[in-house]
Scaffold this active site. Structure first.
Site, PDB file in Angstrom:
ATOM      1  CG  PHE A 149      -0.207   0.395   2.517  1.00 47.61           C
ATOM      2  CD1 PHE A 149       0.044   1.730   2.836  1.00 47.61           C
ATOM      3  CD2 PHE A 149       0.257  -0.580   3.393  1.00 47.61           C
ATOM      4  CE1 PHE A 149       0.727   2.080   3.997  1.00 47.61           C
ATOM      5  CE2 PHE A 149       0.940  -0.229   4.561  1.00 47.61           C
ATOM      6  CZ  PHE A 149       1.179   1.103   4.852  1.00 47.61           C
ATOM      7  CE  LYS A 173      -3.100  -8.549  -4.260  1.00 47.03           C
ATOM      8  NZ  LYS A 173      -3.446  -7.467  -3.317  1.00 47.03           N
ATOM      9  CD  GLU A 176      -5.571  -6.155   0.301  1.00 49.92           C
ATOM     10  OE1 GLU A 176      -4.656  -6.057  -0.544  1.00 49.92           O
ATOM     11  OE2 GLU A 176      -5.500  -6.929   1.277  1.00 49.92           O
ATOM     12  CB  SER A 226       4.754  -7.504   5.710  1.00 45.05           C
ATOM     13  OG  SER A 226       3.856  -8.521   5.313  1.00 45.05           O
ATOM     14  CB  CYS A 281      10.725  -0.671   3.162  1.00 48.67           C
ATOM     15  SG  CYS A 281      11.380  -0.120   1.591  1.00 48.67           S
ATOM     16  CD  GLU A 377       8.305  -3.437   8.421  1.00 48.38           C
ATOM     17  OE1 GLU A 377       7.603  -4.429   8.167  1.00 48.38           O
ATOM     18  OE2 GLU A 377       8.753  -2.673   7.553  1.00 48.38           O
TER      19      GLU A 377
HETATM   20  P1  NAD Z   1       1.507  -6.739   3.083  1.00 44.63           P
HETATM   21  O1  NAD Z   1       2.536  -7.788   3.167  1.00 44.63           O
HETATM   22  O2  NAD Z   1       0.411  -6.750   4.080  1.00 44.63           O
HETATM   23  O3  NAD Z   1       0.770  -6.799   1.655  1.00 44.63           O
HETATM   24  C1  NAD Z   1       1.510  -6.812   0.437  1.00 44.63           C
HETATM   25  C2  NAD Z   1       0.686  -7.553  -0.618  1.00 44.63           C
HETATM   26  O4  NAD Z   1       0.463  -8.896  -0.190  1.00 44.63           O
HETATM   27  C3  NAD Z   1      -0.695  -6.933  -0.844  1.00 44.63           C
HETATM   28  O5  NAD Z   1      -0.928  -6.883  -2.226  1.00 44.63           O
HETATM   29  C4  NAD Z   1      -1.647  -7.888  -0.109  1.00 44.63           C
HETATM   30  O6  NAD Z   1      -2.901  -7.990  -0.747  1.00 44.63           O
HETATM   31  C5  NAD Z   1      -0.922  -9.221  -0.170  1.00 44.63           C
HETATM   32  N1  NAD Z   1      -1.161 -10.073   1.007  1.00 44.63           N
HETATM   33  C6  NAD Z   1      -1.377  -9.656   2.291  1.00 44.63           C
HETATM   34  N2  NAD Z   1      -1.501 -10.733   3.107  1.00 44.63           N
HETATM   35  C7  NAD Z   1      -1.345 -11.836   2.333  1.00 44.63           C
HETATM   36  C8  NAD Z   1      -1.341 -13.238   2.592  1.00 44.63           C
HETATM   37  N3  NAD Z   1      -1.525 -13.715   3.822  1.00 44.63           N
HETATM   38  N4  NAD Z   1      -1.145 -14.087   1.564  1.00 44.63           N
HETATM   39  C9  NAD Z   1      -0.943 -13.625   0.332  1.00 44.63           C
HETATM   40  N5  NAD Z   1      -0.938 -12.299   0.020  1.00 44.63           N
HETATM   41  C10 NAD Z   1      -1.129 -11.410   0.994  1.00 44.63           C
HETATM   42  O7  NAD Z   1       2.270  -5.342   3.078  1.00 44.63           O
HETATM   43  P2  NAD Z   1       1.648  -3.885   3.169  1.00 44.63           P
HETATM   44  O8  NAD Z   1       1.101  -3.678   4.540  1.00 44.63           O
HETATM   45  O9  NAD Z   1       0.774  -3.618   1.997  1.00 44.63           O
HETATM   46  O10 NAD Z   1       2.949  -2.989   2.955  1.00 44.63           O
HETATM   47  C11 NAD Z   1       3.814  -2.643   4.014  1.00 44.63           C
HETATM   48  C12 NAD Z   1       4.964  -3.602   4.113  1.00 44.63           C
HETATM   49  O11 NAD Z   1       5.685  -3.613   2.886  1.00 44.63           O
HETATM   50  C13 NAD Z   1       5.982  -3.217   5.178  1.00 44.63           C
HETATM   51  O12 NAD Z   1       6.397  -4.382   5.824  1.00 44.63           O
HETATM   52  C14 NAD Z   1       7.120  -2.616   4.382  1.00 44.63           C
HETATM   53  O13 NAD Z   1       8.387  -2.671   5.005  1.00 44.63           O
HETATM   54  C15 NAD Z   1       7.073  -3.464   3.151  1.00 44.63           C
HETATM   55  N6  NAD Z   1       7.732  -2.799   2.023  1.00 44.63           N
HETATM   56  C16 NAD Z   1       8.968  -3.257   1.692  1.00 44.63           C
HETATM   57  C17 NAD Z   1       9.653  -2.655   0.665  1.00 44.63           C
HETATM   58  C18 NAD Z   1      11.031  -3.122   0.299  1.00 44.63           C
HETATM   59  O14 NAD Z   1      11.563  -2.620  -0.661  1.00 44.63           O
HETATM   60  N7  NAD Z   1      11.640  -4.041   1.007  1.00 44.63           N
HETATM   61  C19 NAD Z   1       9.076  -1.594  -0.043  1.00 44.63           C
HETATM   62  C20 NAD Z   1       7.801  -1.174   0.311  1.00 44.63           C
HETATM   63  C21 NAD Z   1       7.134  -1.788   1.368  1.00 44.63           C
END
Ligand code: NAD
Length: 486
Positions: A149, A173, A176, A226, A281, A377
């Site tokens: 997001f 994708k 959401e 994450s 991040c 985190e």
């Molecule tokens: P998230 O992991 O909750 O969601 C990321 C994606 O995974 C979304 O599209 C979501 O729909 C999907 N998803 C969520 N739960 C799932 C599951 N159980 N099974 C399959 N798919 C699932 O992350 P977020 O809250 O949208 O974003 C924040 C996180 O992203 C933080 O941890 C941040 O550090 C990380 N991030 C990392 C980087 C990097 O470069 N390392 C960059 C941006 C964000």
């Protein structure tokens, strides 16, 4: 609703679907601004079939022809920076200035993709008399990109332009929580001349991600989100024999020495921890204070007071995430940590809606607590302070973190800065800089639990991920001199 309901984008059209929808609310106000469908395997399959049909013609174009379309696309982004930023501001909550900076970064990423015909050129050599070996970058086919997001425009631009330039067709994708921005991306790619089916969007949550990992015709998957989900995606995609690069979460350490520049360090750390309300991040998460750096800490506390929730400091993405952050702060206090700045008690400015999910900057000092700082985190405007007696000890502490996205040194001593850069266990190092994001053509990617898979997600390093190397060996005429390789 401020925006129309989000639909999937398949074969150049927004396709209405009858799936269950969930509401998309704005963190600025808590109001519902759109609704997003929870798509299923069959929606992913529809997108994959469209991408498969588009692949022969798209991959047959020269990379220069493909990059012409990306040049057009780059111009369209430039012309629509404010409109795109307004959508990002509304659905993600980040300030307009931050949203504009995000779109500008997408422009830079697209410019790199436009230069791919100059970079991905392969090699040629006469390896025996009359025998020539040539190598070229070939596309993979249908690939997928799964997004978080926090950067609804920039993170898709880490992957989409490069993957397209190299001749792949894509299923995207979006998160959401922030699906509206991606609709604009689809419209602009079409306007730029991208053939239908080359770029597709399937909206939803876990089920879409699982379908992407399982679909036999998707050759490669990039994921940003994450760490727990990155691990799930990496395991599932690779167990289905796909190429996968999954970027995860972070807890970035700043090793701060007493000789660091007081003004610059304090303002830079404050900007790093408060920008996008710490939902980056690459945000500064932990200071390892080496010796007495109290003047810098005092100045940092003063600097954070400039980040007033509202115009300068955006809200947290959701009510639940805000509650999780408050819980983390409560627990730290219970464990004896001192709150130098307490974001639970804040005064917002007049621009902040009282229903927005705001939280003030928070500084948690663990140094005298007798408790260990948790290593998970936090992902909010929460900065923690621990201490070390020496730089060597600070580096050992950094090594204990499960993550390895970024690490920084704040000092005027070049030898110490170099030592931190060489020895910290992180993919991206900052010297007197709180958000050490490498700019193109350098690549973006962490280490350890911040990234699963080989290579980085942007820059030159990404070329190998989105392509496969083809080697052509040819001999056209009978030669007088031949050897065993002929
Ligand atoms: P998230 O992991 O909750 O969601 C990321 C994606 O995974 C979304 O599209 C979501 O729909 C999907 N998803 C969520 N739960 C799932 C599951 N159980 N099974 C399959 N798919 C699932 O992350 P977020 O809250 O949208 O974003 C924040 C996180 O992203 C933080 O941890 C941040 O550090 C990380 N991030 C990392 C980087 C990097 O470069 N390392 C960059 C941006 C964000």
């Amino acid at each position: 609703m401020k925006y129309q309901e989000v639909n999937n984008y398949i074969n150049g059209l927004f396709v209405p679907c009858n799936n269950t929808r969930i509401e998309v609310d704005s963190p600025l106000t808590g109001e519902v601004i759109s609704a997003v469908p929870l798509s299923t395997y069959s929606d992913v399959d529809m997108a994959v079939q469209a991408a498969k049909s588009a692949f022969p013609a798209w991959s047959a174009m020269t990379s220069k022809m493909r990059s012409q379309i990306l040049y057009n696309y780059r111009q369209l982004i430039e012309l629509n920076v404010n409109e795109l930023a307004a959508i990002i501001h509304e659905e993600n909550g980040k300030t307009m200035d931050e949203a504009i900076a995000e779109v500008r970064k997408s422009i830079e990423l697209t410019e790199f993709a436009c230069s791919i015909p100059q970079i991905a050129v392969g090699d040629v050599l006469e390896v025996s008399v009359g025998v020539e070996c040539r190598s070229e970058y070939a596309p993979l086919g249908v690939v997928a990109c799964i997004n978080p997001f926090n950067f609804p425009h920039m993170v898709p631009h880490w992957t989409v332009p490069n993957a397209l330039a190299l001749g792949n067709c894509i299923v995207l994708k979006p998160s959401e929580l922030t699906p509206v921005t991606a609709m604009k991306m689809a419209e602009m790619l079409k306007m730029a001349g991208l053939p239908d089916g080359v770029f597709n969007i399937v909206n939803g949550a876990k089920e879409v991600v699982e379908a992407i990992c399982d679909h036999p015709d998707i050759k490669a998957v990039s994921f940003v989100g994450s760490t727990p989900v990155a691990q799930i995606v990496y395991r599932r995609a690779t167990s289905n024999l796909k190429r996968c690069l999954a970027l995860g979460g972070a807890k970035n350490h700043l090793i701060v020495l007493p000789d660091a520049n007081l003004e610059l360090s304090a303002s830079d750390i404050a900007a790093s921890m408060c920008g996008s309300a710490g939902q980056r991040c690459m945000a500064a998460s932990v200071m390892i204070a080496v010796g007495n750096v109290n003047p810098i800490i005092d100045k940092l506390c003063t600097e954070t007071s400039k980040y007033i929730p509202g115009t300068k400091m955006p809200p947290i993405i959701s009510h639940q995430s805000k509650e999780n952050l408050i819980h983390y702060i409560d627990e730290a206090e219970k464990k004896g940590a001192k709150l130098l700045v307490d974001g639970r008690k804040f005064t917002n400015d007049e621009s902040a809606n009282p229903n927005g999910y705001y939280l003030g900057p928070t500084i948690i000092d663990w140094r005298e607590s007798g408790s260990k700082m948790p290593d998970n985190e936090v992902f909010g405007p929460v900065f923690e302070i621990i201490s070390a007696k020496s730089v060597e000890e600070a580096i050992l502490i950094q090594h204990e973190s499960p993550f390895g996205n970024a690490a920084s040194a704040f000092t005027q001593n070049g030898a110490i800065a170099k030592m931190v850069a060489q020895q910290a266990s992180a993919g991206m190092i900052g010297i007197n800089i709180g958000v050490p994001v490498p700019r193109e053509p350098f690549s973006f990617g962490g280490w350890n639990a911040s990234k699963f898979g080989a290579g980085d997600i942007t820059g030159k390093s990404s070329l190998g991920f989105w392509s496969q190397y083809k080697k052509v060996t040819s001999k056209w005429a009978k030669q007088e001199i031949t050897d065993w390789m002929s």
